[in-house]
Motif scaffolding. Structure first.
Motif, PDB file in Angstrom:
ATOM      1  N   ILE A   1       0.851  -1.184   0.000  1.00  0.00           N
ATOM      2  CA  ILE A   1       0.000   0.000   0.000  1.00  0.00           C
ATOM      3  C   ILE A   1       0.885   1.231   0.000  1.00  0.00           C
ATOM      4  CG2 ILE A   1      -1.870  -1.185   1.216  1.00  0.00           C
ATOM      5  CD1 ILE A   1      -1.083   0.337   3.759  1.00  0.00           C
ATOM      6  N   GLU A   2       0.281   2.381  -0.299  1.00  0.00           N
ATOM      7  CA  GLU A   2       1.014   3.631  -0.255  1.00  0.00           C
ATOM      8  C   GLU A   2       0.165   4.679   0.446  1.00  0.00           C
ATOM      9  OE1 GLU A   2       1.881   4.356  -4.313  1.00  0.00           O
ATOM     10  OE2 GLU A   2      -0.202   4.661  -4.903  1.00  0.00           O
ATOM     11  N   SER A   3       0.845   5.606   1.100  1.00  0.00           N
ATOM     12  CA  SER A   3       0.158   6.668   1.827  1.00  0.00           C
ATOM     13  C   SER A   3       0.185   7.940   0.986  1.00  0.00           C
ATOM     14  CB  SER A   3       0.836   6.908   3.175  1.00  0.00           C
ATOM     15  OG  SER A   3       0.248   8.000   3.841  1.00  0.00           O
ATOM     16  N   VAL A   4      -0.978   8.509   0.735  1.00  0.00           N
ATOM     17  CA  VAL A   4      -1.080   9.765  -0.014  1.00  0.00           C
ATOM     18  C   VAL A   4      -1.433  10.866   0.983  1.00  0.00           C
ATOM     19  CG1 VAL A   4      -2.264  10.986  -1.866  1.00  0.00           C
ATOM     20  CG2 VAL A   4      -1.864   8.521  -2.053  1.00  0.00           C
ATOM     21  N   PRO A   5      -0.545  11.866   1.150  1.00  0.00           N
ATOM     22  CA  PRO A   5      -0.799  12.917   2.136  1.00  0.00           C
ATOM     23  C   PRO A   5      -2.187  13.542   1.981  1.00  0.00           C
ATOM     24  CG  PRO A   5       1.411  13.136   1.239  1.00  0.00           C
ATOM     25  CD  PRO A   5       0.720  12.065   0.446  1.00  0.00           C
ATOM     26  N   TYR A   6      -2.870  13.681   3.096  1.00  0.00           N
ATOM     27  CA  TYR A   6      -4.195  14.300   3.201  1.00  0.00           C
ATOM     28  C   TYR A   6      -5.314  13.491   2.549  1.00  0.00           C
ATOM     29  CZ  TYR A   6      -0.885  18.098   3.951  1.00  0.00           C
ATOM     30  OH  TYR A   6       0.176  18.844   4.387  1.00  0.00           O
ATOM     31  N   ARG A   7      -4.996  12.322   1.969  1.00  0.00           N
ATOM     32  CA  ARG A   7      -6.043  11.535   1.302  1.00  0.00           C
ATOM     33  C   ARG A   7      -6.229  10.160   1.921  1.00  0.00           C
ATOM     34  NH1 ARG A   7      -5.394  10.780  -4.688  1.00  0.00           N
ATOM     35  NH2 ARG A   7      -7.516   9.997  -4.432  1.00  0.00           N
ATOM     36  N   GLY A   8      -5.163   9.547   2.407  1.00  0.00           N
ATOM     37  CA  GLY A   8      -5.305   8.249   3.054  1.00  0.00           C
ATOM     38  C   GLY A   8      -4.414   7.185   2.455  1.00  0.00           C
ATOM     39  N   PHE A   9      -4.819   5.918   2.637  1.00  0.00           N
ATOM     40  CA  PHE A   9      -4.027   4.768   2.196  1.00  0.00           C
ATOM     41  C   PHE A   9      -4.670   4.134   0.962  1.00  0.00           C
ATOM     42  CE2 PHE A   9      -3.210   5.214   6.724  1.00  0.00           C
ATOM     43  CZ  PHE A   9      -1.820   5.151   6.767  1.00  0.00           C
ATOM     44  N   PHE A  10      -3.821   3.800  -0.022  1.00  0.00           N
ATOM     45  CA  PHE A  10      -4.288   3.211  -1.260  1.00  0.00           C
ATOM     46  C   PHE A  10      -3.437   1.987  -1.608  1.00  0.00           C
ATOM     47  CE2 PHE A  10      -5.623   7.559  -1.267  1.00  0.00           C
ATOM     48  CZ  PHE A  10      -6.852   7.574  -1.912  1.00  0.00           C
ATOM     49  N   VAL A  11      -4.050   1.036  -2.324  1.00  0.00           N
ATOM     50  CA  VAL A  11      -3.325  -0.158  -2.755  1.00  0.00           C
ATOM     51  C   VAL A  11      -2.303   0.236  -3.816  1.00  0.00           C
ATOM     52  CG1 VAL A  11      -3.520  -2.422  -3.835  1.00  0.00           C
ATOM     53  CG2 VAL A  11      -5.267  -1.647  -2.221  1.00  0.00           C
ATOM     54  N   ALA A  12      -1.060  -0.231  -3.649  1.00  0.00           N
ATOM     55  CA  ALA A  12       0.011   0.103  -4.585  1.00  0.00           C
ATOM     56  C   ALA A  12      -0.105  -0.749  -5.843  1.00  0.00           C
ATOM     57  CB  ALA A  12       1.377  -0.107  -3.924  1.00  0.00           C
ATOM     58  N   GLN A  13       0.696  -0.383  -6.852  1.00  0.00           N
ATOM     59  CA  GLN A  13       0.742  -1.146  -8.095  1.00  0.00           C
ATOM     60  C   GLN A  13       1.528  -2.432  -7.826  1.00  0.00           C
ATOM     61  OE1 GLN A  13      -0.651   0.049 -11.088  1.00  0.00           O
ATOM     62  NE2 GLN A  13      -0.295  -1.985 -11.891  1.00  0.00           N
ATOM     63  N   VAL A  14       0.823  -3.538  -7.615  1.00  0.00           N
ATOM     64  CA  VAL A  14       1.467  -4.766  -7.147  1.00  0.00           C
ATOM     65  C   VAL A  14       2.425  -5.340  -8.172  1.00  0.00           C
ATOM     66  CG1 VAL A  14       1.062  -7.129  -6.351  1.00  0.00           C
ATOM     67  CG2 VAL A  14      -0.422  -5.284  -5.608  1.00  0.00           C
ATOM     68  N   ASP A  15       2.134  -5.152  -9.460  1.00  0.00           N
ATOM     69  CA  ASP A  15       3.045  -5.745 -10.436  1.00  0.00           C
ATOM     70  C   ASP A  15       4.391  -5.037 -10.476  1.00  0.00           C
ATOM     71  OD1 ASP A  15       2.197  -3.435 -11.571  1.00  0.00           O
ATOM     72  OD2 ASP A  15       1.558  -4.300 -13.479  1.00  0.00           O
TER      73      ASP A  15
END
Length: 477
Positions: free
Chosen positions: A69-83
């Motif tokens: 996952i990756e953290s986007v400032p002020y937006r939250g946590f998102f799934v990263a590009q797994v490939d």
């Protein structure tokens, strides 16, 4: 936003944060949680699962460190590009070695990636050594007083008491000369670098080391700066190419360059300071991200301590030395930029709560931080020594560098070896390693030798020993 239906097992031997981490990781790997999908906030998920927020934060931090996952400032946590996680797909097109492995590769594609048993992430932090009992004690003490002031907005720069403690610590530990008025506390180095961009304005060219800390490189790019990669030698960023780059801001990691581990000697530091002094408006951003961990000789004093003309902006963090979830970093501005901060940013509220600031303040003042550092240094030193010992069978195949500080080292393979081949062979055995090429900004730059990064903070000595035994076999010529 993806809703997480996790059936926790409180009576299980596996800690709750590991159960959360494993569930989310498996859902991502199985494709049930898709790339770029947003995860619940730590607050929302802890409330839903009826666990402490710190439990969810530990799970998220582990997923962050492994790249799921990756953290986007002020937006939250998102799934990263797994490939991109394993850097295999793109390498398949380049490496003739992989052509010989077509059948096994197809099988891996059918069955999915092999389960990672050992992860040599260079960004790891050992969370098992976190002083939970001390943290709880300090939290109770600070919250026991019914002080309304604790919950009011404080100084935008951070609490004066805390900034004073940071000044004393930096002077004693790093040779940094500053006053509390020069210190700004923020929720992570990313935020502070964005704040720095606001302070200086956009009419600048920023130079970064090459290879570099890609997160900083991307952050400067996202702020619409022209970012110039500057080559390095065995002493750090080269000064002549820096001059030719047209940059007026240089972002460097002189005490332990990331990712190469180079320590900038005093001569090169003086050259860098001279470059900054040659023209008004030039500054050096010194990111001292892991200065606490050094295993040979005395700690290298910070570049800021040699600065007599107000040219160095100093960045430090407690995330690496205490825990990633402690989103608490600090920036020391030279006096001239303090005035610019007051003009442009004083209306911004502090991004770190007073409670968290006071906990870390007491943690340092009462000697807990020093004891924790000593314990962590000893722990990492043991793992460092085990890794060096475990790599002995490869002594004739490669050389080691960057082993005297930080929590990772580098293996250099001469003779035409390919990073993609080394990474794939390790992945086939369930071992995740990292290539230096991932940190190169100029993709066309030719690498003379394959270089692999091995981090050891997250792995026990036993796991390091087991993984090295496998690497010693599969990486032999």
């Amino acid at each position: 936003m993806h809703e997480l239906t996790i059936n926790l097992r409180p009576s299980d031997k596996e800690p709750l944060y590991e159960q959360i981490y494993t569930y989310i990781k498996d859902e991502i790997r199985a494709g049930r949680i898709l790339c770029k999908e947003k995860l619940p906030s730590t607050r929302a998920l802890s409330s839903y699962l009826e666990v402490s927020r710190s439990t969810v934060e530990l799970a998220y931090e582990q997923l962050l460190s492994e790249g799921y996952i990756e953290s986007v400032p002020y937006r939250g946590f998102f799934v990263a590009q797994v490939d991109e996680l394993y850097h295999l797909e793109a390498e398949r097109k380049k490496d003739s070695f992989l052509e010989k492995k077509e059948e096994s590769r197809e099988q891996m594609e059918i069955n999915g990636e092999k389960k990672i048993k050992y992860d040599f992430t260079p960004n790891g932090v050992d969370l098992k050594s976190f002083p939970y009992n001390t943290w709880r004690k300090l939290s109770r003490e600070i919250l026991s007083d019914d002080r309304t002031e604790l919950f009011r907005l404080g100084d935008p720069r951070g609490e004066y008491e805390f900034r004073s403690v940071i000044c004393r610590y930096l002077y004693q530990a790093r040779g940094v000369n500053c006053t509390p008025e020069q210190v700004i506390v923020g929720a992570g180095s990313d935020y502070l670098m964005m704040l720095f961009c606001t302070i200086i304005g956009r009419d600048h060219v920023i130079a970064v080391e090459n290879p570099t800390y890609k997160k900083a490189y991307r952050l400067f790019q996202s702020q619409e700066y022209k970012v110039m990669p500057v080559p390095m030698d065995g002493m750090g960023m080269k000064i002549d190419p820096l001059r030719k780059s047209g940059a007026d801001i240089a972002y460097v990691t002189p005490s332990h360059q990331y990712p190469t581990g180079i320590v900038m000697p005093i001569g090169r530091r003086m050259e860098l300071l001279k470059w900054a002094e040659e023209e008004e408006g030039r500054y050096i951003v010194e990111d001292d991200y892991d200065s606490e961990f050094r295993y040979k000789g005395k700690p290298i004093p910070a570049l800021q301590g040699y600065d007599a003309h107000g040219k160095v902006v100093y960045l430090g963090t407690f995330s690496k030395s205490i825990a990633p979830a402690i989103r608490l970093s600090y920036m020391v501005l030279p006096p001239e930029l303090c005035e610019a901060y007051q003009q442009k940013c004083r209306f911004l509220s502090s991004t770190v709560s007073k409670v968290d600031q006071l906990i870390v303040c007491r943690f340092i003042e009462e000697g807990y931080y020093e004891r924790h550092l000593n314990k962590t240094r000893a722990l990492y030193k043991s793992r460092h020594d085990q890794l060096i010992l475990g790599l002995r069978p490869l002594a004739g195949q490669c050389r080691i560098s960057g082993e005297n500080a930080g929590v990772h080292l580098l293996l250099h393979f001469p003779g035409g070896r390919e990073e993609s081949e080394l990474i794939l062979r390790a992945a086939e055995e369930g071992i995740k390693v990292y290539g230096l090429s991932d940190y190169i900004v100029d993709e066309d730059e030719k690498r003379e030798e394959a270089t692999i990064l091995l981090g050891y903070a997250n792995m026990s000595e036993e796991k390091i020993k087991e993984a090295c035994a496998v690497l010693g076999e599969i990486w032999k010529n």
